[in-house]
Every structure is written in structure tokens, then in C-alpha cells.
Design a protein around this motif. Structure first.
Motif, PDB file in Angstrom:
ATOM      1  N   ALA A 145      47.178  42.554  29.805  1.00 38.26           N
ATOM      2  CA  ALA A 145      48.698  42.578  29.660  1.00 38.26           C
ATOM      3  C   ALA A 145      49.364  42.672  30.922  1.00 38.26           C
ATOM      4  O   ALA A 145      50.407  42.043  31.523  1.00 38.26           O
ATOM      5  CB  ALA A 145      49.065  43.764  28.771  1.00 38.26           C
ATOM      6  N   ARG A 146      48.744  43.675  31.799  1.00 37.03           N
ATOM      7  CA  ARG A 146      49.310  43.913  33.206  1.00 37.03           C
ATOM      8  C   ARG A 146      49.166  42.710  34.055  1.00 37.03           C
ATOM      9  O   ARG A 146      50.080  42.177  34.699  1.00 37.03           O
ATOM     10  CB  ARG A 146      48.408  45.112  33.920  1.00 37.03           C
ATOM     11  CG  ARG A 146      49.082  45.251  35.274  1.00 37.03           C
ATOM     12  CD  ARG A 146      48.561  46.703  35.618  1.00 37.03           C
ATOM     13  NE  ARG A 146      47.281  46.595  35.984  1.00 37.03           N
ATOM     14  CZ  ARG A 146      46.172  47.333  35.313  1.00 37.03           C
ATOM     15  NH1 ARG A 146      46.444  48.176  34.606  1.00 37.03           N
ATOM     16  NH2 ARG A 146      44.844  47.001  35.701  1.00 37.03           N
ATOM     17  N   GLU A 147      48.000  42.069  34.023  1.00 35.81           N
ATOM     18  CA  GLU A 147      47.750  40.767  34.943  1.00 35.81           C
ATOM     19  C   GLU A 147      48.660  39.720  34.511  1.00 35.81           C
ATOM     20  O   GLU A 147      49.168  38.840  35.187  1.00 35.81           O
ATOM     21  CB  GLU A 147      46.268  40.336  34.874  1.00 35.81           C
ATOM     22  CG  GLU A 147      45.300  41.288  35.416  1.00 35.81           C
ATOM     23  CD  GLU A 147      45.442  41.153  37.007  1.00 35.81           C
ATOM     24  OE1 GLU A 147      45.868  39.850  37.387  1.00 35.81           O
ATOM     25  OE2 GLU A 147      45.229  42.000  37.684  1.00 35.81           O
ATOM     26  N   LEU A 186      43.086  32.207  20.493  1.00 29.04           N
ATOM     27  CA  LEU A 186      41.909  31.671  20.747  1.00 29.04           C
ATOM     28  C   LEU A 186      40.888  31.620  19.949  1.00 29.04           C
ATOM     29  O   LEU A 186      39.983  30.698  19.603  1.00 29.04           O
ATOM     30  CB  LEU A 186      41.320  32.494  21.989  1.00 29.04           C
ATOM     31  CG  LEU A 186      42.194  32.066  23.352  1.00 29.04           C
ATOM     32  CD1 LEU A 186      41.865  33.173  24.729  1.00 29.04           C
ATOM     33  CD2 LEU A 186      42.321  30.592  23.926  1.00 29.04           C
ATOM     34  N   LYS A 187      40.655  32.699  19.196  1.00 25.33           N
ATOM     35  CA  LYS A 187      39.596  32.939  17.970  1.00 25.33           C
ATOM     36  C   LYS A 187      39.823  32.080  17.007  1.00 25.33           C
ATOM     37  O   LYS A 187      38.979  31.470  16.500  1.00 25.33           O
ATOM     38  CB  LYS A 187      39.768  34.268  17.371  1.00 25.33           C
ATOM     39  CG  LYS A 187      39.170  35.516  18.300  1.00 25.33           C
ATOM     40  CD  LYS A 187      39.402  37.026  17.880  1.00 25.33           C
ATOM     41  CE  LYS A 187      39.063  37.948  18.541  1.00 25.33           C
ATOM     42  NZ  LYS A 187      39.462  39.400  17.892  1.00 25.33           N
ATOM     43  N   LYS A 223      53.487  29.336  29.230  1.00 22.25           N
ATOM     44  CA  LYS A 223      52.480  29.793  28.336  1.00 22.25           C
ATOM     45  C   LYS A 223      51.234  29.317  28.362  1.00 22.25           C
ATOM     46  O   LYS A 223      50.274  30.022  28.301  1.00 22.25           O
ATOM     47  CB  LYS A 223      53.113  29.458  26.942  1.00 22.25           C
ATOM     48  CG  LYS A 223      52.316  29.948  25.666  1.00 22.25           C
ATOM     49  CD  LYS A 223      52.802  29.697  24.408  1.00 22.25           C
ATOM     50  CE  LYS A 223      52.031  30.253  23.368  1.00 22.25           C
ATOM     51  NZ  LYS A 223      52.738  30.219  21.924  1.00 22.25           N
ATOM     52  N   ILE A 224      51.185  27.847  28.863  1.00 23.54           N
ATOM     53  CA  ILE A 224      49.846  27.256  28.917  1.00 23.54           C
ATOM     54  C   ILE A 224      49.248  27.800  29.930  1.00 23.54           C
ATOM     55  O   ILE A 224      47.935  28.203  30.140  1.00 23.54           O
ATOM     56  CB  ILE A 224      50.194  25.838  29.104  1.00 23.54           C
ATOM     57  CG1 ILE A 224      50.287  25.182  28.035  1.00 23.54           C
ATOM     58  CG2 ILE A 224      48.821  25.065  29.853  1.00 23.54           C
ATOM     59  CD1 ILE A 224      51.067  23.631  27.867  1.00 23.54           C
ATOM     60  N   ARG A 225      50.069  28.083  31.213  1.00 21.88           N
ATOM     61  CA  ARG A 225      49.343  28.744  32.449  1.00 21.88           C
ATOM     62  C   ARG A 225      48.922  29.955  32.012  1.00 21.88           C
ATOM     63  O   ARG A 225      47.722  30.372  32.660  1.00 21.88           O
ATOM     64  CB  ARG A 225      50.515  28.961  33.438  1.00 21.88           C
ATOM     65  CG  ARG A 225      50.906  27.640  34.150  1.00 21.88           C
ATOM     66  CD  ARG A 225      51.767  27.910  35.331  1.00 21.88           C
ATOM     67  NE  ARG A 225      51.978  26.596  35.920  1.00 21.88           N
ATOM     68  CZ  ARG A 225      51.188  26.071  37.007  1.00 21.88           C
ATOM     69  NH1 ARG A 225      50.170  26.621  37.390  1.00 21.88           N
ATOM     70  NH2 ARG A 225      51.467  24.935  37.635  1.00 21.88           N
ATOM     71  N   ARG A 226      49.748  30.872  31.405  1.00 21.18           N
ATOM     72  CA  ARG A 226      49.132  32.251  30.812  1.00 21.18           C
ATOM     73  C   ARG A 226      47.630  32.100  29.961  1.00 21.18           C
ATOM     74  O   ARG A 226      47.043  32.988  30.204  1.00 21.18           O
ATOM     75  CB  ARG A 226      50.225  33.239  30.040  1.00 21.18           C
ATOM     76  CG  ARG A 226      51.165  33.488  30.974  1.00 21.18           C
ATOM     77  CD  ARG A 226      52.307  34.489  30.056  1.00 21.18           C
ATOM     78  NE  ARG A 226      52.739  34.176  29.096  1.00 21.18           N
ATOM     79  CZ  ARG A 226      54.111  33.323  28.923  1.00 21.18           C
ATOM     80  NH1 ARG A 226      54.623  33.419  30.177  1.00 21.18           N
ATOM     81  NH2 ARG A 226      54.581  32.972  27.815  1.00 21.18           N
ATOM     82  N   LEU A 227      47.837  31.259  29.099  1.00 21.75           N
ATOM     83  CA  LEU A 227      46.732  31.134  28.227  1.00 21.75           C
ATOM     84  C   LEU A 227      45.344  30.806  29.080  1.00 21.75           C
ATOM     85  O   LEU A 227      44.332  31.304  28.925  1.00 21.75           O
ATOM     86  CB  LEU A 227      47.017  29.927  27.272  1.00 21.75           C
ATOM     87  CG  LEU A 227      47.615  30.329  26.109  1.00 21.75           C
ATOM     88  CD1 LEU A 227      47.994  29.384  25.283  1.00 21.75           C
ATOM     89  CD2 LEU A 227      46.759  31.533  25.148  1.00 21.75           C
ATOM     90  N   ARG A 248      47.967  38.613  20.275  1.00 25.01           N
ATOM     91  CA  ARG A 248      48.225  37.440  19.647  1.00 25.01           C
ATOM     92  C   ARG A 248      47.663  36.049  20.262  1.00 25.01           C
ATOM     93  O   ARG A 248      47.107  35.122  19.680  1.00 25.01           O
ATOM     94  CB  ARG A 248      49.763  36.988  19.730  1.00 25.01           C
ATOM     95  CG  ARG A 248      50.467  37.807  18.375  1.00 25.01           C
ATOM     96  CD  ARG A 248      51.945  37.203  18.284  1.00 25.01           C
ATOM     97  NE  ARG A 248      52.824  37.187  19.447  1.00 25.01           N
ATOM     98  CZ  ARG A 248      53.682  38.035  19.713  1.00 25.01           C
ATOM     99  NH1 ARG A 248      53.889  38.997  18.974  1.00 25.01           N
ATOM    100  NH2 ARG A 248      54.285  37.793  20.972  1.00 25.01           N
ATOM    101  N   TYR A 249      47.575  36.233  21.734  1.00 24.15           N
ATOM    102  CA  TYR A 249      46.789  35.209  22.488  1.00 24.15           C
ATOM    103  C   TYR A 249      45.267  35.340  22.025  1.00 24.15           C
ATOM    104  O   TYR A 249      44.574  34.257  21.964  1.00 24.15           O
ATOM    105  CB  TYR A 249      46.997  35.226  23.952  1.00 24.15           C
ATOM    106  CG  TYR A 249      48.273  34.967  24.546  1.00 24.15           C
ATOM    107  CD1 TYR A 249      49.402  34.373  23.811  1.00 24.15           C
ATOM    108  CD2 TYR A 249      48.739  34.803  25.931  1.00 24.15           C
ATOM    109  CE1 TYR A 249      50.535  33.966  24.151  1.00 24.15           C
ATOM    110  CE2 TYR A 249      49.820  34.514  26.473  1.00 24.15           C
ATOM    111  CZ  TYR A 249      50.747  34.179  25.723  1.00 24.15           C
ATOM    112  OH  TYR A 249      52.009  33.329  26.006  1.00 24.15           O
TER     113      TYR A 249
END
Length: 86
Positions: free
Chosen positions: A30-32, A47-48, A7-11, A42-43
Motif C-alpha cells: 500500500a505504501r509503495e 490477480l488470484k 491502474k495498469i501501472r499500479r498492477l 482488492r488488487y
């Protein structure tokens, strides 16, 4: 902690994608990241909520894209709410 690493890597990858000058669409994110469109939203919301300024704009094709605005302020990295471009 090991379960949190993907999850951290995705963020972190999301933040890099949002740094693209021309912005990036929700579908491209989403694709990447190999996540659903709902998870992408949601991500972005996370961040916001943490104070990152996510700009929503139209690209040359008229598609809605997003990008993150980061600035350096007094020697530290920060975000600017209400940042205006051209």
C-alpha cells in the motif's frame, strides 16, 4: 483508455513487488503503490481470480507477507496453483 493507465501501472508494479523473494506485506505494498490497504486486498484478489498464485507466508520477523509464484512452462509464462516451497 488514459484513465486506465495509472491502474495498469499500479498492477504491473504490484506484480513486480510480489516477485520479491522474501515477499512483501500488505502495508508495504500500500505504501509503495500509494493506495489504501483495502485497495491492495482488492488488487491481490483480482490477480488470484485471473489465475495467479499468490503465496501467503511468514517472514523471518513473523509478519505475514505475500509473493507471486510464476513459472515457465513449455515456452510460455504461467502460474502454478498449489505450488509448494521447501
Amino acid at each position: 483508455m488514459k484513465n486506465e493507465q495509472p491502474k495498469i501501472r499500479r498492477l504491473l508494479r504490484l506484480m513486480r513487488l510480489l516477485s520479491l523473494e522474501d515477499g512483501i506485506s500488505i502495508k508495504e505494498i500500500a505504501r509503495e503503490l500509494k493506495i489504501s490497504i483495502r485497495t491492495t486486498h482488492r488488487y491481490l484478489q483480482s490477480l488470484k481470480e485471473e489465475g495467479f498464485y499468490i503465496q501467503r507466508l511468514k517472514n523471518k520477523k513473523g509478519e505475514t507477507v505475500y509473493r507471486m509464484i510464476l513459472v515457465f512452462e513449455k515456452g510460455r509464462l504461467g502460474t502454478v496453483k498449489g505450488f509448494k516451497t521447501k
